[in-house]
Structures are given as C-alpha cells and as structure tokens.
Design a protein around this motif. Sequence first.
Motif, PDB file in Angstrom:
ATOM      1  N   ARG A  24      -6.581   8.375   3.305  1.00  0.00           N
ATOM      2  CA  ARG A  24      -7.482   7.962   4.373  1.00  0.00           C
ATOM      3  C   ARG A  24      -7.346   8.876   5.587  1.00  0.00           C
ATOM      4  O   ARG A  24      -8.286   9.124   6.296  1.00  0.00           O
ATOM      5  CB  ARG A  24      -7.131   6.517   4.768  1.00  0.00           C
ATOM      6  CG  ARG A  24      -8.156   5.841   5.638  1.00  0.00           C
ATOM      7  CD  ARG A  24      -7.763   4.404   5.901  1.00  0.00           C
ATOM      8  NE  ARG A  24      -6.476   4.272   6.522  1.00  0.00           N
ATOM      9  CZ  ARG A  24      -5.446   3.680   5.970  1.00  0.00           C
ATOM     10  NH1 ARG A  24      -5.535   3.186   4.770  1.00  0.00           N
ATOM     11  NH2 ARG A  24      -4.290   3.582   6.605  1.00  0.00           N
ATOM     12  N   ASP A  25      -6.146   9.373   5.813  1.00  0.00           N
ATOM     13  CA  ASP A  25      -5.929  10.102   7.053  1.00  0.00           C
ATOM     14  C   ASP A  25      -5.076  11.341   6.811  1.00  0.00           C
ATOM     15  O   ASP A  25      -4.084  11.564   7.494  1.00  0.00           O
ATOM     16  CB  ASP A  25      -5.246   9.173   8.059  1.00  0.00           C
ATOM     17  CG  ASP A  25      -5.390   9.682   9.479  1.00  0.00           C
ATOM     18  OD1 ASP A  25      -6.222  10.571   9.695  1.00  0.00           O
ATOM     19  OD2 ASP A  25      -4.663   9.206  10.360  1.00  0.00           O
ATOM     20  N   ARG A  56       4.150   6.960   7.248  1.00  0.00           N
ATOM     21  CA  ARG A  56       2.872   7.184   6.544  1.00  0.00           C
ATOM     22  C   ARG A  56       3.133   7.355   5.061  1.00  0.00           C
ATOM     23  O   ARG A  56       2.368   6.860   4.224  1.00  0.00           O
ATOM     24  CB  ARG A  56       2.169   8.428   7.104  1.00  0.00           C
ATOM     25  CG  ARG A  56       1.626   8.217   8.508  1.00  0.00           C
ATOM     26  CD  ARG A  56       0.616   9.296   8.905  1.00  0.00           C
ATOM     27  NE  ARG A  56      -0.050   8.935  10.151  1.00  0.00           N
ATOM     28  CZ  ARG A  56       0.120   9.557  11.306  1.00  0.00           C
ATOM     29  NH1 ARG A  56       0.927  10.604  11.378  1.00  0.00           N
ATOM     30  NH2 ARG A  56      -0.509   9.154  12.385  1.00  0.00           N
ATOM     31  N   ILE A  78       2.759   2.724   5.549  1.00  0.00           N
ATOM     32  CA  ILE A  78       2.585   1.832   6.709  1.00  0.00           C
ATOM     33  C   ILE A  78       1.212   2.086   7.340  1.00  0.00           C
ATOM     34  O   ILE A  78       0.796   3.228   7.503  1.00  0.00           O
ATOM     35  CB  ILE A  78       3.692   2.077   7.761  1.00  0.00           C
ATOM     36  CG1 ILE A  78       5.087   1.963   7.122  1.00  0.00           C
ATOM     37  CG2 ILE A  78       3.550   1.139   8.956  1.00  0.00           C
ATOM     38  CD1 ILE A  78       5.431   0.603   6.605  1.00  0.00           C
ATOM     39  N   GLU A  79       0.537   0.996   7.694  1.00  0.00           N
ATOM     40  CA  GLU A  79      -0.780   1.117   8.320  1.00  0.00           C
ATOM     41  C   GLU A  79      -0.675   1.804   9.685  1.00  0.00           C
ATOM     42  O   GLU A  79       0.333   1.637  10.384  1.00  0.00           O
ATOM     43  CB  GLU A  79      -1.391  -0.281   8.516  1.00  0.00           C
ATOM     44  CG  GLU A  79      -1.735  -1.007   7.238  1.00  0.00           C
ATOM     45  CD  GLU A  79      -3.051  -0.522   6.642  1.00  0.00           C
ATOM     46  OE1 GLU A  79      -3.778   0.209   7.348  1.00  0.00           O
ATOM     47  OE2 GLU A  79      -3.347  -0.884   5.501  1.00  0.00           O
ATOM     48  N   GLU A  80      -1.728   2.518  10.055  1.00  0.00           N
ATOM     49  CA  GLU A  80      -1.741   3.254  11.324  1.00  0.00           C
ATOM     50  C   GLU A  80      -1.467   2.318  12.514  1.00  0.00           C
ATOM     51  O   GLU A  80      -0.738   2.678  13.440  1.00  0.00           O
ATOM     52  CB  GLU A  80      -3.077   3.957  11.528  1.00  0.00           C
ATOM     53  CG  GLU A  80      -3.296   5.168  10.632  1.00  0.00           C
ATOM     54  CD  GLU A  80      -2.311   6.289  10.878  1.00  0.00           C
ATOM     55  OE1 GLU A  80      -2.189   6.720  12.033  1.00  0.00           O
ATOM     56  OE2 GLU A  80      -1.656   6.715   9.922  1.00  0.00           O
ATOM     57  N   ILE A  85      -1.666  15.424   7.885  1.00  0.00           N
ATOM     58  CA  ILE A  85      -0.653  16.039   7.033  1.00  0.00           C
ATOM     59  C   ILE A  85      -0.835  17.552   6.981  1.00  0.00           C
ATOM     60  O   ILE A  85       0.075  18.312   7.276  1.00  0.00           O
ATOM     61  CB  ILE A  85      -0.723  15.474   5.590  1.00  0.00           C
ATOM     62  CG1 ILE A  85      -0.567  13.955   5.624  1.00  0.00           C
ATOM     63  CG2 ILE A  85       0.341  16.123   4.723  1.00  0.00           C
ATOM     64  CD1 ILE A  85       0.757  13.471   6.162  1.00  0.00           C
ATOM     65  N   LEU A 128       1.420   5.687  -0.308  1.00  0.00           N
ATOM     66  CA  LEU A 128       0.925   6.911   0.323  1.00  0.00           C
ATOM     67  C   LEU A 128      -0.477   7.231  -0.161  1.00  0.00           C
ATOM     68  O   LEU A 128      -1.293   7.790   0.555  1.00  0.00           O
ATOM     69  CB  LEU A 128       1.875   8.056  -0.013  1.00  0.00           C
ATOM     70  CG  LEU A 128       1.489   9.433   0.490  1.00  0.00           C
ATOM     71  CD1 LEU A 128       1.623   9.473   1.991  1.00  0.00           C
ATOM     72  CD2 LEU A 128       2.366  10.483  -0.134  1.00  0.00           C
ATOM     73  N   THR A 164      -2.863   5.542   2.220  1.00  0.00           N
ATOM     74  CA  THR A 164      -2.709   5.927   3.619  1.00  0.00           C
ATOM     75  C   THR A 164      -3.025   7.387   3.835  1.00  0.00           C
ATOM     76  O   THR A 164      -3.797   7.755   4.709  1.00  0.00           O
ATOM     77  CB  THR A 164      -1.272   5.642   4.082  1.00  0.00           C
ATOM     78  OG1 THR A 164      -0.999   4.282   3.841  1.00  0.00           O
ATOM     79  CG2 THR A 164      -1.125   5.941   5.560  1.00  0.00           C
ATOM     80  N   LEU A 165      -2.418   8.249   3.013  1.00  0.00           N
ATOM     81  CA  LEU A 165      -2.638   9.671   3.206  1.00  0.00           C
ATOM     82  C   LEU A 165      -4.050  10.069   2.825  1.00  0.00           C
ATOM     83  O   LEU A 165      -4.633  10.944   3.428  1.00  0.00           O
ATOM     84  CB  LEU A 165      -1.631  10.486   2.400  1.00  0.00           C
ATOM     85  CG  LEU A 165      -0.193  10.398   2.905  1.00  0.00           C
ATOM     86  CD1 LEU A 165       0.655  11.405   2.168  1.00  0.00           C
ATOM     87  CD2 LEU A 165      -0.095  10.625   4.383  1.00  0.00           C
ATOM     88  N   MET A 198       0.839  -1.195   0.000  1.00  0.00           N
ATOM     89  CA  MET A 198       0.000   0.000   0.000  1.00  0.00           C
ATOM     90  C   MET A 198       0.872   1.243   0.000  1.00  0.00           C
ATOM     91  O   MET A 198       1.857   1.303   0.715  1.00  0.00           O
ATOM     92  CB  MET A 198      -0.885  -0.015   1.245  1.00  0.00           C
ATOM     93  CG  MET A 198      -1.889   1.128   1.245  1.00  0.00           C
ATOM     94  SD  MET A 198      -2.688   1.279   2.843  1.00  0.00           S
ATOM     95  CE  MET A 198      -3.294  -0.354   3.083  1.00  0.00           C
TER      96      MET A 198
END
Lengths: 303, 237
Positions: A9-10, B108, B112-114, A14, A3, A6-7, A1
């Motif tokens: 999603r959250d 991140r 990498i997963e949280e 940032i 960025l 991941t980014l 997976m």
Amino acid sequence: MGLKSTLARDDSKIFSDGRIAGPMPWVIAIMVFLTILASAAGVAIAASASQNNETLARKMTVQILEEEPIKRNNQRTQIVEYLRKLPQTESVTPLSDADIIQLLEPWLGLNEDTAFESNELIPLPAIIDVQMKVIADEPLRIQMLSEMQSIAPSVRLDTQESWIAPLYDLMRSFIYLIFALILLLAAATSATVVLAVRSALDTHRNTLDIMHLMGSTDSQISRLFQRRVAVDAFFGGAIGFIFGCLTIWFISSRLNNLIAGVVSQISMPWYGWIILALIPLLMGILSIVIARWTVRGAMKKIL
Amino acid sequence: MQTVVNFENVGLRYGAGAEALSGLSFKLFAGSFYFLTGASGAGKTSLLKLLYLAHRPSRGMIKMFGEDIVTMPRDRLPGFRRRIGVVFQDFRLLNHLSAFDNIAMPLRISGIEEKDLEGPVNELLSWIGLADRASARPTTLSGGEQQRVAIARAVIGRPEILVADEPTGNVDPEMAVRLLQLFAGLNKLGTTVIVATHDIHLLREIEGAQMMRLKDGQLSDPTGSLKNPAVPLVLNN
C-alpha cells in the motif's frame, strides 16, 4: 496484516523511486507494438483461411472435354440435370460459352467475334460450377465421376482443394511463423524484465539487505518489485497497444482504398480485436511473473 | 532461566579461508545483558552476524528460542529475524528515507498500520532527542544522530534479542550512557541484550552484565587478561 499489505500500500516509503529501470517501459511498448502487428496479421490470415476454406472446399468444377460442340452441349445438359438431382448439391451453374471465352481470353486472345471460328480450331471444354451442401468426400466424388462418365466419357471432376491447398499451406506456414515470432517477442520481453529487475536489485541492494535482516519475506520483497514492474509493463503495453491499433487502422484504410475486395477477405474479425486487447494485459502479467521469479531467485541466494 | 541462544561447537568460515570463529559453545539467557569484547579481527562482528541470522555457521549447532536455526528452512527465518533487533556498526540507515521512516521500517515490515506507527516512532524520536529532526534524511544528520536513529530503529519493535555492534562508538559519553540506559531499560523488560564494544568502561554501567571475550575467533579463557572482576564471564560449556 503482514508486510504484504502494508508495503504494497505504501511502498513509496521503502524504495527511493517509483520505477524499476529507465528504458523498460519503452522496450515493452515496442514489444507489444510488434506483437500487436504480428497477432493482427495472424488472426486476419487465420480468419480468412477458415472463412474461405469451407466455402471453397464445397466447390467443384466439372469439365467436359468433348471436341464435337453439339455432342458436348448435349452431354452438358444431361450432366447438369444429373447434378441437380443429386441431394448433396446446393447449386449447379453451367458456364455459357461466352463466360468460357471470357475466362480464356487473357491466354488465347479469343473474343466473341472469333469464338465460333476458334472453337473449331481449339475445342473449348464445357464447364459446370457445382456448389455442394457439404464437402464431398472421396467416395462421393468417385460415385459422381463414375455416373457422369456414363453420360460423357471425357468428363473431369476437379475440386477447388487441388489448387487452393498450396495456398492454405502457405497461409498455415505464415500463421506458424507469426506464432513463433510472438513467442520470440514474449521471450525478449521476459529477458528485458529480468535485466531490469536485476539492475533494480543491485540499485536497491542495501535497502533489500536491511529489509531482509529485519524479517521481510521473499514474497514481501518480490511484491515491491512486482508492483513497479506492473506499472512499467502496463504503461508500456498501453503505449504499444495504442500505436499498434493506429498502425493497423492506417494499413487497413490504405489497403481498403487500394483493393477493397482483397481487404474484405482478410479483414480482422471481431474477436481479433479482443485478442489484440488482451496482448498488453498478457504481457503485463508475463512481466509480473518474470519479475517475481527473478527476485525470488535472487533472494534465495542469500540466507 | 530460559535459554534463548545456545551455541554448540560452532565454527564459521568465509569461503575457503580459515575459520573466523571456531569451537564456540555458550548459552545466552532470556533477560540477560552481555558485553562482547575482543580486539579488532577477533570475530565479534562474525559472531553478531550469526546471532542476527545473517549467516549460518559452517559447523556446529545453534538454537535460538529453542529451535535449531542451522537446519531451519529459510522461509521460517524471517519470523525469527523479527524477534531480533540489530544496531549495525555502520548504522546502515536508508539515506532516501527520513529519520521517521527509518525508525518506522521494522513496524511497517511487521505490518503495523500507518495510524499506529506515529505514536511509538515520535515517542522514540523524542527520547533520542531528535523529535525536531523527524523528517531529516540521514545524510543531513551527524554521526551521533545517525547512530541514535539506528538504535531507535533496532529497539522500536521491542525485540526479544537486541544485538548492537559498537553502538556507542560515535556518540559523546553522556549520550553513550543514555543509550546504555535505554538498552538496560529494554533488558529489564525482558530483552536479551548483546553489545559488542571496545569501550571497557561501559561494562561498569550495567549492573549484572556478563562479558564474552573473543580472541582469534574463540571465547577466551575466563581467567584472561581483562581486569574487571565485577563482570562475570560467559563460560564455555
């Protein structure tokens, strides 16, 4: 997976804020509102034009300009018979003298009491409305005129096209104008997004530099902006859509009260509402594409 | 020993000015520890910028991990940057993020997963003595604490190359030694470490470290004025 997921999603972890720049959603709301109104007008005019165009194009008027009333009545009877025998005609409606007098009353001041007297002074034509099954092409019209002239040499055949054409030209011009207006509104929306994204790029320059040096790709960074632009654009689009629809409903109801007949002819077809519903969506997609293009263009300027 | 960085006749010029770096030729080897020294304006930061791929050189050839990064398409560079940890002279922490989130950012970025972030980040926060300040913003941390967060951010991704610009400039001597021990620990795990510093005493702390000395944008004569014979100099090719 990567960025990208991941980014996306959250990404609150940032950037410091959730939005791109202050006025952008409201500017987009205004643009969508204006686009909704322009599109509604365009769709209604186009639908009205296409709906009436064929009906009117299949209509013709036959005039017999014979001065002698008895002879004129005989010719009218024969021509009506001839027209009714034609396979291409759907209906043939001879106008009575009373109908003709009513038609001419605003111009000549005739009424039924003076009609016979006036008829001797001002000869009235015999008029026959013809509704064809198909639009009569030129060879058919020439053939019909020729055969009617053998019955009544003074006969004239008018298509509705001759007087309705300028009106349709005007309607077509309005549609082109509206289309140009929509393009201008889309361009203005794009410019707004470009300015907002550039402003946001400046605001978050330090964050972006750090992310860049840590290995973020252009796509990953642009996705952060796309998400924010999407939120703003769809929010603004929804506001513009709601107010646009309310305005259309308000104008329609006012016109309906005023002149019901006219409104029924230029009412919005069902597919028009689908087109209007697509406008905020398309504006949102346009904003996202422009944001992506702007961010990637800016990122390419750094290594 | 495997070469991880190879400079050949590299020059760097900002705009139309004079060359900030000129004729640099050297190799850095995997698992080695290098100190980069030189007076202010000698070109240390410029050289580090080339090493962490913030700039391309104006001339010459640079190979990293066996690939020519001078002509490499820019869309391939992010993958290389993820293999390099950087400690900036001015820390460059993100003030709107907590210490935890600053340190977690490289992970991140790497996707990498949280749920997998917390362990390594908290472990590193404990190691640098900031476990109880995990949620603190950088603006509420002292200069030394900020520097430790910056270092933690640089090393959390276990980079193959660690580049540090004056990493001990704002910390007390005890913490400076601890940080160098951290760098040494990473170095023993195979990370190539390049530390730019004015503090010549630090050079004695790392056994086997080599020194690069810059003067006026060039690697200076290995027989130059630095009086530290225990530290071998990186020679021009």
